[in-house]
Structure formats: C-alpha cells, structure tokens
Motif scaffolding. Structure first.
Motif, short mmCIF file in Angstrom:
data_model
loop_
_atom_site.label_atom_id
_atom_site.label_comp_id
_atom_site.label_asym_id
_atom_site.label_seq_id
_atom_site.Cartn_x
_atom_site.Cartn_y
_atom_site.Cartn_z
N ALA A 140 -51.46 84.45 -31.13
CA ALA A 140 -50.76 83.72 -30.05
C ALA A 140 -51.69 83.55 -28.87
O ALA A 140 -52.36 84.49 -28.46
CB ALA A 140 -49.52 84.50 -29.63
N PRO A 141 -51.77 82.33 -28.29
CA PRO A 141 -52.64 82.14 -27.12
C PRO A 141 -52.09 82.89 -25.92
O PRO A 141 -50.87 83.05 -25.79
CB PRO A 141 -52.62 80.63 -26.89
N GLU A 142 -53.01 83.37 -25.06
CA GLU A 142 -52.56 84.11 -23.86
C GLU A 142 -51.76 83.19 -22.94
O GLU A 142 -50.81 83.60 -22.32
CB GLU A 142 -53.76 84.68 -23.11
N SER B 168 -46.60 77.78 -16.89
CA SER B 168 -46.32 79.09 -17.48
C SER B 168 -46.76 80.21 -16.54
O SER B 168 -46.05 81.20 -16.36
CB SER B 168 -47.05 79.19 -18.82
N SER B 169 -47.94 80.02 -15.94
CA SER B 169 -48.46 81.04 -15.03
C SER B 169 -47.55 81.21 -13.81
O SER B 169 -47.20 82.32 -13.43
CB SER B 169 -49.88 80.64 -14.62
N GLY C 245 -53.29 73.31 -22.42
CA GLY C 245 -53.05 72.20 -21.50
C GLY C 245 -52.91 72.72 -20.08
O GLY C 245 -52.32 73.78 -19.86
N PHE C 246 -53.48 71.95 -19.14
CA PHE C 246 -53.52 72.40 -17.75
C PHE C 246 -52.12 72.62 -17.17
O PHE C 246 -51.81 73.66 -16.62
CB PHE C 246 -54.29 71.38 -16.90
#
Lengths: 278, 231
Positions: free
Chosen positions: B172-174, B185-186, B178-179
């Motif tokens: 799973a990606p952290e 998400s951040s 995509g920007f």
C-alpha cells in the motif's frame, strides 16, 4: 479647535488604522475638554461649533475589513493550532537485544537479588509449563491453513478447509445447527485409519432424507479419506473426496486436509498432541 | 628511626594509591553490576508475570520490537508470527506539547479490549435442504478467504485505553498517488488527527508495516477483544 496628538506611541495605531481603512492621522477636531473616546478619528469632521456632529459621530462601514482581519487572524491561529496538534512520529529501529538474565546468582549477592533470582526461576518454570513442548498443530480457520509446529518452528504448512459457518434448520422442527469449527485448545484423542462416518441427524436433514432408526444405517465409509484424528465433540481432522474445495470454508466443522498432507500429519501426531484452533 | 629514601617513599605511596583505587573500582563495578542484574531481573520477572497472566486468555498479541515480530498467541503457544517490516510510534501533541501519556513509557501498559477497524462482517447463509422446492440447481463453490473477506490496505486495532495500532500492507502506498489526492489525504489526515486529539485522545499510535499476505491474514484472523503485550 484642533487637538493634535503627536506622540511616538501613536505611530503604531496610526499605521494599523491606515491599514485597517481609517484615515486617522493623529489630529482630531474637538472642543476643549471633550471626551475623545468613541469618536471616529477622521480629521475635519468635527468642527468646534458643530455640536450636532459631535453628538452624532459619523461612523463608516468598516466591518467588512474588520471581519476579514478577524477571520484571517482566527484562521492563522487555527492553522498554528492544527500544526502543533497531532501525532509526532518517530521510527522504531530494532533495539539491540538485552543480554540474557543471569541464570545463577552468585553466593555473595544481596538478599534482594537472590530473591529475584528465585522468583525468576519459578516464573520461567511456570511459563514453560504453559508453552507447548514438542510437536503441536495449529489451525487458522480464517485463512484455512494448518501448521504443524515444533517448539514455535513451523515444520509443515498445509491448505485445509474449515467450517462454512452456514446455518441449517430442521424443516417442521425446532432444531438448528451452525457449521463452525470450534476455537480453542484441544488434543488428539484418537487416531483412526480408514475412518467411518457415523452420520449425525443434520446430515440426513441436509440431504432431505429421513433420519434412520437403525444406527447401522448411519455409517458411511470412504468419505473421510484415509485417516482421521479425533479431537472431541464429534470433530476430526480428516481427508476429503473434494480436494478442489481445499482452502475454502466448506465443512460442517471438521478440518479437511489433502491426501498427502493428511498422511504427514497422521504420521507426526500422537495421541495427546495439542491442537490449537484460532 | 628508619630512613626511607624519597624515591622509595614515592613508589610505596603510588603502589598503595593504585591498590586502593583498584579496590574502590572493583567495589563500584560490583555495585553497578549488582544494580544492573537487579534491574534486568525485575524487568524479566515483570515480563514473565504478564505473559503468564495472558496465557489464561484465549488469544493475545505480543509485539516483540527487538525481534521485529508481532505474534498472535493462544495460551503460551504461538499461533502465527508476523515479521514487522517497518514500525513508527506517534506521540500525541497538543499545541506543540506532548500529552502526559506520551511522555511515559508507551511499552509498559498491558492494552486490552482490541477492536478491529474497519469491522469484519461475516454473513451467515442459511442452507436449503436437498429435495425442497427452494433447492438451488447448482451448489456454488464458496469463495476463498481472500475473496470472501478481503483485507483493506490499512486497518486499525483500537484498544480500550485509546492506544491504536495502524497496520499497513507493504504494497500500500504511504500517500495516495497524484498531487491533489496526496495533499487532500495529508490535510485530511492532519485535521482528523487534530480533531481526535482535541476530542480527548491521549494515547500513542503505533504504525506497523507487514507484508501483504501477513497483513491480510492478520486482518482475517485477529480475534476482537485480544490483549497486547509489548516486549
């Protein structure tokens, strides 16, 4: 009369007032002795002889700017609060293992240390009693895997099938069955070659057949594979005629294994071998 | 009166000082070693007491940080061993100040009452006996565990005291790709964390990375209510 306020202290309010939209420049028109509080500091608006103007100070619409400043300030504070509120992460690097605890306490050691050593020996013995020694079987129902372990080391891994979790209700009756594999600690109670299946009532109900009166009519051969390891309450580890269904939850609660894996488990396990099902 | 030369006197004094120093050093070393042994024994005994206490439970988790392993146990037996590929501990801070719980040793407490999130929903199917009108023409082959209960890329084990373990699959990606997705998400994550802490969350959060197979297997077989012991 013009009252001129010239002070270094005014520099900042003046700048702020200018930025906030006021034209206050440090000078106001007022009567001598007039209370300047509450006045709009706009030069030339309050002539000394214009009493009506003094009674009703002109107020400009400044609230949109003030609101914008207020919202900006609140937003900035909120951003700072959010920046400083949260989880601060740090990587956990593998710690160096601690040196082993001394197994023997020297004779000259303090009484406290000797007592700790005695406690340690007792606790280790208790822990060893709780941990399985030698060979044991572990069944992972959720992933349909069976492991044969020896002292926490996997010696064999096999794909198995466990309970389907389905429900069967007796038509025109009160009985119902849930086909789950039980969880917990069990032991191999008996080992059988070419086991025969003594069909329970649900097997007949499931097949839509009448429940026989003669117990001999319940016996069926060849459906449980070459071997059976009985672990209580009607449950076995046995073989299957449907190897293509291995790895799927399809049984009535027993644990099914493929032919080769079953042979190996049967050879390795003895009466009393612990079986852990989770 | 005995005459002792200056050189001999100096040699004797030096020798005595060295002997005294050595004795003192040995005494200090002995005391240090004694204290060290006591501390280690105390820690070890406490760990054993907890393991014995947990052995009476149907299942529990043991997190061995030194060995980089997460173990699902039943009694004193290891049910499954999950190698840890990455581990992070998140300490809650409120307005840049660590909460009281974060300043203590997060490894020390025995955590209880774990609940997995997202919850696993296991639907039970009612069988239709053969020969009845509702009997299906063909019995479908049931799905494999991975299909029947697919594991999410991330899931959380929430303990009663607020301590959480976030388990992520290594594949799973952290952050989402995509920007904008990553930014969203951040920010979303930060806001959610801030809201959680403002809402009273005080306990640390542990993040573990497991292999895809292990993460999925843990998700499927983790028994709710299990306790956690950190070694």
């Amino acid at each position: 009369m013009i009252v001129t306020i010239r002070s270094r202290a005014l520099a900042l309010p003046r700048r702020f007032a200018s930025w906030a939209g006021s034209r206050f420049n440090g000078s106001v028109d007022a009567r001598p002795g007039q209370d300047l509080r509450g006045l709009d500091f706009a030069p030339g608006r309050y002539a000394a002889d214009d009493s009506s103007a003094i009674d009703r100070p002109v107020r400009k619409r400044r609230w949109p700017r003030r609101l914008a400043i207020f919202l900006f300030g609140v937003g900035a504070l909120l951003l700072i609060a959010i920046r400083g509120t949260g989880y601060r992460y740090e990587t956990l690097s593998p710690a160096a293992p601690e040196p082993p605890v001394p197994t023997s306490i020297p004779a000259g050691a303090s009484a406290e240390l000797k007592q700790l050593g005695r406690d340690n020996r007792k606790l280790r013995a208790e822990m060893a009693r709780l941990s399985p020694t030698g060979l044991y079987i572990v069944v992972d129902r959720a992933n349909n895997r069976l492991y044969v372990k020896r002292d926490d080391r996997i010696v064999m891994e096999a794909v198995c099938s466990s309970g389907s979790g389905m429900i069967l209700r007796e038509p025109n009756g009160d009985r119902s069955w849930v086909f789950d594999t039980p969880s917990g600690k069990f032991r191999v109670l008996s080992k059988t070659e070419d086991p025969a299946w003594r069909k329970p009532d649900w097997a007949f109900i499931e097949e839509g057949e009448e429940i026989p009166r003669d117990p001999r009519d319940r016996i069926e051969y060849g459906v449980l594979g070459e071997y059976g390891l009985y672990f209580g309450d009607g449950y076995l580890i046995h073989g299957t005629l449907y190897e293509r269904l291995l790895g799927r939850s399809v049984t009535h609660g027993c644990i099914r294994l493929g032919r080769e894996d079953l042979r190996e488990v049967f050879r390795a396990a003895t009466i009393g071998t612990p079986i852990y099902i989770f | 009166m005995t005459f002792v030369s200056k050189r001999r006197f100096a040699a004797r004094t030096g020798g005595a000082a060295i002997a005294l120093g050595s004795l003192l050093g040995l005494a200090v070393w002995g005391a240090g070693s004694d204290a060290d042994s006591r501390a280690r024994l105390e820690r070890e005994n406490e760990r054993l007491r907890r393991q014995i206490e947990l052995a009476s439970e149907p299942s529990h988790l043991v997190l061995d940080l030194a060995g980089r392993r997460l173990r699902l146990m039943s009694g004193g037996a290891v049910m499954r061993d999950y190698p840890i590929l990455g581990a992070e501990i998140g300490m809650p801070t409120r307005l840049f100040i660590a909460t009281a719980e974060a300043t203590g040793d997060w490894r020390a407490p025995l955590r209880a009452g774990a609940q997995i999130d997202p919850r696993k929903t296991i639907g039970r199917i009612e069988m239709v006996p053969s020969g009845t009108a509702d009997e299906p023409a063909e019995i479908p082959v049931p799905a494999a565990p991975e299909e029947a209960l697919p594991a999410p890329e991330r899931f959380v084990l929430r303990y009663e005291d607020g301590f959480t373990i976030e388990v992520r699959s290594a594949t799973a990606p952290e952050q989402p790709r995509g920007f904008w997705a990553s930014l969203g998400s951040s920010l979303g994550g930060r806001l959610a964390d801030a809201a959680e802490i403002a809402g009273g969350a005080r306990a640390p959060r542990l993040r573990l990375v497991l292999s895809e197979g292990d993460a999925g297997a843990l998700y499927r077989s983790f028994p709710n209510g299990s306790k956690l012991l950190v070694l």
